[in-house]
Design a protein around this motif. Structure first.
Motif, PDB file in Angstrom:
ATOM      1  N   ASN A  59      20.038 -23.018  12.366  1.00  0.00           N
ATOM      2  CA  ASN A  59      21.456 -22.783  12.609  1.00  0.00           C
ATOM      3  C   ASN A  59      22.034 -22.047  11.401  1.00  0.00           C
ATOM      4  N   ASP A  61      25.055 -21.667  10.386  1.00  0.00           N
ATOM      5  CA  ASP A  61      26.082 -22.414   9.661  1.00  0.00           C
ATOM      6  C   ASP A  61      25.457 -23.437   8.711  1.00  0.00           C
ATOM      7  N   ARG A  64      24.049 -21.484   5.732  1.00  0.00           N
ATOM      8  CA  ARG A  64      25.133 -21.078   4.826  1.00  0.00           C
ATOM      9  C   ARG A  64      25.636 -22.271   4.008  1.00  0.00           C
ATOM     10  N   SER A  65      25.805 -23.394   4.680  1.00  0.00           N
ATOM     11  CA  SER A  65      26.266 -24.599   3.989  1.00  0.00           C
ATOM     12  C   SER A  65      25.261 -25.039   2.925  1.00  0.00           C
TER      13      SER A  65
END
Length: 151
Positions: A59, A61, A64-65
């Motif tokens: 994923n 996101d 990135r997190s």
């Protein structure tokens, strides 16, 4: 030959050259660590892109997190260890034995933390600089004499 520490202006001591080499090695290791953290910020997007190419099922996101967390952790550790290096290096250069020991402990802990994370060439340069600093403040006879004499 016995080295005698002499107080000079500002409360500093006239440290032997091997101690000054150790001091500047620790300062350089702190600077290199900060440069590595800044470069990590700069190349964060490339890290995310290469991770996504290597495993497209992840994923975006979450990647990135994770990258943001890793970059912030790197910066916090660089500032923490850099400030410890600078503070204890100044104290060590002034002839404080406890600062020399604490500096060595900070360097060993930083080395262990560096092993736990991916290592870049910049990190290896910092590790080599701290190793030079540790060896210079413990091995030569002038360093041993400097830390055994009382000011």
């Amino acid at each position: 030959m016995r080295t005698v520490k002499m107080r000079i202006s500002g409360g500093d001591t006239d440290a032997p050259s091997v101690i000054r080499v150790s001091f500047w090695s620790w300062i350089a290791a702190a600077v290199v660590g900060l440069i590595d953290a800044v470069l990590f910020f700069y190349f964060k997007n490339q890290l995310i892109d290469s991770t996504m190419r290597a495993n497209p099922s992840l994923n975006i996101d979450q990647v990135r997190s994770g990258a943001n967390s890793f970059v912030w952790l790197t910066l916090i550790l660089a500032v923490l260890f850099g400030s410890l290096y600078v503070y204890f290096a100044y104290r060590m250069r002034a002839g404080e034995r406890k600062a020399r020991t604490r500096l060595l402990i900070a360097g060993v802990v930083h080395l262990v933390v560096s092993i736990l994370f991916p290592v870049s060439l910049v990190v290896l340069i910092g590790v080599v600089l701290s190793l030079v600093g540790a060896l210079a403040m413990y091995l030569p006879a002038t360093a041993k004499t400097y830390f055994t004499n009382e000011v």
